[in-house]
Scaffold this motif. Structure first.
Motif, PDB file in Angstrom:
ATOM      1  N   CYS A 196      36.194  36.115  39.394  1.00 48.66           N
ATOM      2  CA  CYS A 196      36.971  37.273  38.929  1.00 48.66           C
ATOM      3  C   CYS A 196      38.444  36.890  38.780  1.00 48.66           C
ATOM      4  O   CYS A 196      39.058  36.391  39.717  1.00 48.66           O
ATOM      5  N   LEU A 209      41.552  43.695  44.134  1.00 47.99           N
ATOM      6  CA  LEU A 209      40.194  43.846  43.605  1.00 47.99           C
ATOM      7  C   LEU A 209      39.315  42.638  43.912  1.00 47.99           C
ATOM      8  O   LEU A 209      39.732  41.501  43.739  1.00 47.99           O
ATOM      9  N   CYS A 220      41.102  45.696  37.202  1.00 48.07           N
ATOM     10  CA  CYS A 220      40.004  45.026  36.493  1.00 48.07           C
ATOM     11  C   CYS A 220      40.334  44.836  35.019  1.00 48.07           C
ATOM     12  O   CYS A 220      40.851  45.738  34.369  1.00 48.07           O
ATOM     13  N   THR A 221      40.010  43.652  34.476  1.00 49.30           N
ATOM     14  CA  THR A 221      40.247  43.399  33.052  1.00 49.30           C
ATOM     15  C   THR A 221      38.979  43.635  32.223  1.00 49.30           C
ATOM     16  O   THR A 221      38.952  43.325  31.040  1.00 49.30           O
ATOM     17  N   THR A 222      37.938  44.117  32.840  1.00 52.75           N
ATOM     18  CA  THR A 222      36.622  44.344  32.213  1.00 52.75           C
ATOM     19  C   THR A 222      36.100  43.077  31.519  1.00 52.75           C
ATOM     20  O   THR A 222      35.483  43.148  30.465  1.00 52.75           O
ATOM     21  N   CYS A 223      36.352  41.925  32.156  1.00 51.22           N
ATOM     22  CA  CYS A 223      36.038  40.655  31.498  1.00 51.22           C
ATOM     23  C   CYS A 223      34.580  40.261  31.635  1.00 51.22           C
ATOM     24  O   CYS A 223      34.146  39.291  31.009  1.00 51.22           O
ATOM     25  N   ASN A 224      33.828  40.945  32.496  1.00 50.67           N
ATOM     26  CA  ASN A 224      32.406  40.663  32.679  1.00 50.67           C
ATOM     27  C   ASN A 224      32.099  39.352  33.405  1.00 50.67           C
ATOM     28  O   ASN A 224      30.934  38.933  33.459  1.00 50.67           O
ATOM     29  N   ALA A 225      33.118  38.703  33.950  1.00 54.77           N
ATOM     30  CA  ALA A 225      32.848  37.442  34.661  1.00 54.77           C
ATOM     31  C   ALA A 225      31.959  37.704  35.880  1.00 54.77           C
ATOM     32  O   ALA A 225      31.070  36.912  36.197  1.00 54.77           O
ATOM     33  N   CYS A 226      32.188  38.829  36.541  1.00 52.74           N
ATOM     34  CA  CYS A 226      31.380  39.153  37.725  1.00 52.74           C
ATOM     35  C   CYS A 226      29.918  39.355  37.334  1.00 52.74           C
ATOM     36  O   CYS A 226      29.014  38.881  38.014  1.00 52.74           O
ATOM     37  N   ILE A 270      33.121  50.180  38.429  1.00 48.60           N
ATOM     38  CA  ILE A 270      34.571  50.260  38.214  1.00 48.60           C
ATOM     39  C   ILE A 270      34.875  51.198  37.051  1.00 48.60           C
ATOM     40  O   ILE A 270      35.733  52.081  37.139  1.00 48.60           O
TER      41      ILE A 270
HETATM   42  S1  SF4 Z   1      35.053  42.604  35.052  1.00 49.67           S
HETATM   43 FE1  SF4 Z   1      34.495  41.850  37.087  1.00 49.67          FE
HETATM   44  S2  SF4 Z   1      35.314  39.770  37.100  1.00 49.67           S
HETATM   45 FE2  SF4 Z   1      36.331  40.799  35.413  1.00 49.67          FE
HETATM   46  S3  SF4 Z   1      38.232  41.608  36.297  1.00 49.67           S
HETATM   47 FE3  SF4 Z   1      36.699  43.233  36.466  1.00 49.67          FE
HETATM   48  S4  SF4 Z   1      35.831  42.946  38.492  1.00 49.67           S
HETATM   49 FE4  SF4 Z   1      36.899  41.069  38.018  1.00 49.67          FE
END
Ligand code: SF4
Ligand code: SF4
Lengths: 437, 258
Positions: free
Chosen positions: A318, A327, A373-379, A393
């Motif tokens: 993340c 976060l 959160c950047t909503t990047c979907n890495a998690c 989130i």
């Molecule tokens: S989408 Fe997941 S990995 Fe990306 S910033 Fe939000 S919580 Fe972190």
């Protein structure tokens, strides 16, 4: 004597099973505190995904060494449970190695094979322990894991180690008794490629003592397993069961696709056309937008909270966690589970949930976390068992924005710009194509 | 610029094959406007039939949706869909992965069903079809690293089209230590672009730029106007690496085709 031991076994076995069934019911009840979500179609695709992720552990092998060790523990865990069948039968009947006469040479092979597995598990578990406690791999020393979660992880490794050692010790003493023809029960059954190396430990012990050690190991082993079964409910180790439904019901759409709230759609349609009819099956009395507590999340999100193994792969990837923000997607899942468990205790006590003045948002998860959160979907990408912390989130943001209006001024400015100018910045919408000149 | 709106085309009785969805950044942001122009150059060079919506275009609603404002998002989506459907648009290309993702995945349920492609995919196809011919070798052997936009990569599983475009430059593609599925975010998504970041020990874009600098590349190739801004800012704050350029893949291809 034999009768008493069988009776004792039956009592313990049935109470343990009863407690376990009870815990399962509770988990089912608690998951259903969440709202509805249709994840029942596409059975074939779901089955394949479950096979890949849960049976095949495909994502675990992204990190090949740990992945392999985990696979060993998992496969061994399942296979050694075949032996459990015999142990339970022995317990009830008061016989010893009751399956051996039926399986013949294959029995010897099985026991030998289980011993090798047990040894592999011991090695893997030791490596896991070293990674957590001596090498201190970053995702295991995070501030997410203090107190219970940290101890939980170590207890599990300890229980697994102990169970395997008891298993081997049981076999070692058994083979001594077999060789000495200690009693009718100790016929020459089984093949002990690993535990034979433990035999010298018992040089000079009387057969009676060895018999007591054998019986003690046998009892401790089965008691340990029954304890473990009931420990699951309180542990991140629930994933050994729930990883299957969780991967089965996980999202099959593109990760970038967030759900469009139907309730919002109907409201907008009604605004445009007052005669618009909301389909009957989608009529709701009190629509609440987004989520401030577990009741507003859907059942899959709650299932995921129970399933999370607290491995931290998500937080490791993340960008917010990596740059020291509050976060941590793992924490989002852990706090959601904490809240479910608090609500569960509340329901146990009061029959129905009686407000405790707390909500998941604010009392368990802070707004600061949600906004980082950047909503990047890495998690979502890195979770080995199909958990989607981002969806929780986003649901909380929806609550803050649409119910509370508590977003920051900057966010409000961005939104009113979109509303008025059709762009997130304060430009005139009629200048939109000025770049052409 | 040789580009017309769908409205202008309609008056001429023409309906173009492809709609170029410019997006807010591409329309208003000075840096992103250059990307818009490069892309239009490429369309003109390859002779495809395309148009834009001009003042009839409005924000796709992505930043509102990711910030949690589902109302505003659906209002934007529904009114955009009305415009798009009124021109019977079939295929959309955009240089913004956020617009791409939203229109492709979230509009269909709301009545907007189109074939949506990201510009990296279209450029790759135009090169393959021989409609864009690389005539210049200025990037031959140059070290270029590619930053995966989250909403193109993880969100939609497209990792290869932009890489194929960079390879077509005959450049030496250097991967960062986190790339493709594991690529680190630039820090702009989820409406972060429009707010200060929460307290931490580093800015996300600075950390990502460091990964890019570690590859010792001369150019960081981007495929999203927001990533472009974040990485450009990141480079500015690294005193010793001011010479590293951040370029959109369309700008790179524009330089070597005619
Ligand atoms: S989408 Fe997941 S990995 Fe990306 S910033 Fe939000 S919580 Fe972190
Ligand atoms: S959400 Fe998935 S990746 Fe994150 S800690 Fe839980 S199991 Fe691990």
């Amino acid at each position: 004597m034999q009768f008493l031991s069988s009776l004792l076994f039956a009592i313990i076995f049935f109470s343990a099973s009863f407690f376990f069934a009870n815990n399962c019911k509770k988990i089912y009840r608690n998951i259903n505190l969440g709202g509805s979500l249709d994840r029942f179609g596409n059975k074939k695709e779901r089955f394949l995904k479950m096979s890949r992720l849960a049976f095949g552990q495909s994502k675990m092998l992204d990190k090949p060494i740990v992945g392999l060790l985990h696979l060993i523990v998992y496969v061994a865990f399942i296979l050694i449970n075949i032996e459990l069948l015999e142990i339970v039968l022995d317990g009830f009947t008061g016989k010893h190695r009751v399956l051996a006469p039926f399986l013949g040479a294959f029995y010897n092979f099985l026991i030998g094979f289980f011993e090798v597995l047990a040894l592999l598990v011991i090695i893997s578990v030791l490596i896991f322990w070293i990674r957590r406690n001596i090498l201190k791999i970053k995702r295991f020393v995070s501030k997410d894991l203090t107190g219970w979660p940290k101890n939980d992880a170590d207890y599990i490794l300890f229980i697994e180690l102990l169970l395997m050692m008891l298993f081997l010790n049981m076999n070692a003493t058994d083979s001594i008794l077999q060789n000495a023809s200690y009693s009718d029960l100790y016929q020459s059954y089984g093949y002990f490629p690993v535990s034979q190396f433990l035999i010298p430990i018992y040089d000079g012990f009387s057969l009676e003592t060895i018999y007591i050690i054998e019986r003690t190991s046998w009892w401790m082993h089965i008691l340990g397993i029954l304890f473990f079964l009931n420990y699951l409910y309180y542990s991140k180790h629930l994933h050994i069961l729930l990883a299957f439904p969780n991967t089965y019901f996980s999202n099959l759409d593109k990760k970038g696709k967030s759900n469009n709230l139907k309730s919002v759609y109907h409201e907008i349609k009604l605004m445009i056309d007052p005669s618009y009819k909301i389909p009957n099956d989608e009529l709701q009395n009190d629509t609440k937008f987004g989520a401030s507590d577990i009741f507003d999340l859907n059942w899959f999100q709650l299932l995921s909270a129970y399933t999370c193994t607290e491995c931290g792969r998500c937080s490791n990837d993340c960008p917010a966690t990596q740059t020291g923000k509050l976060l941590s997607p793992r924490k989002i899942m852990m706090k959601t589970r904490d809240r479910i468990e608090d609500v569960s205790r509340n329901v146990d006590k009061n029959k129905i949930f009686v407000s405790d003045g707390k909500t998941l948002l604010n009392d368990y998860i802070s707004k600061e976390e949600i906004w980082a959160c950047t909503t990047c979907n890495a998690c979502v990408e890195s979770c080995p068992i199909g958990i989607d912390p981002l969806s929780i989130i986003l649901d909380m943001r929806r609550y803050m924005v649409m119910e509370e209006s508590t977003a920051s001024n900057e966010i409000h400015t961005m939104m009113s710009n979109i509303e008025n100018n059709g762009a997130p910045w304060p430009f005139n919408k009629f200048d939109r194509i000025n770049w052409r000149n | 610029m040789n580009v017309k709106t769908f409205k202008e085309y309609k008056e001429l009785g023409i309906s173009p094959d492809i709609l170029f969805w410019v997006g807010c950044a591409g329309s208003y942001d000075d840096r992103a406007k250059k990307i818009t122009k490069s892309l239009i150059n490429l369309f003109n060079k390859s002779g495809i039939s395309f148009g834009v919506l001009g003042v009839e275009e409005s924000c796709s609603g992505d930043p509102a949706k990711r910030a949690g404002n589902e109302f505003l998002f659906q209002m934007q989506a529904l009114s955009n869909i009305e415009v798009l459907n009124s021109y019977q648009v079939k295929k959309i290309v955009t240089a913004c992965p956020h617009c791409f993702n939203t229109i492709k995945n979230e509009y269909p349920e709301l009545g907007g069903i189109y074939e949506v492609v990201h510009h990296s995919q279209l450029i790759d196809q135009l090169i393959n079809d021989g409609k864009l011919k690389i005539k210049d070798d200025q990037f031959n052997g140059k070290k270029i690293t590619f930053h995966d936009p989250c909403y193109l990569g993880r969100a939609n599983g497209e990792y290869y089209a932009p890489r194929k475009v960079i390879k077509a430059l005959r450049a030496d593609l250097k991967e960062m230590k986190s790339c493709k599925e594991k690529a680190m975010c630039c820090g702009a998504g989820g409406a972060q672009m429009f707010k200060d970041s929460e307290k931490g020990n580093k800015e996300i874009n600075i950390k990502r730029t460091e990964e890019a600098i570690e590859t010792k590349s001369n150019i960081i190739a981007a495929a999203c106007p927001f990533c472009n801004t974040m990485l450009t800012d990141g480079i500015k704050s690294h005193e010793n690496h001011k010479e590293v350029q951040v370029k959109d893949i369309s700008e790179l291809i524009d330089k070597v085709t005619d």
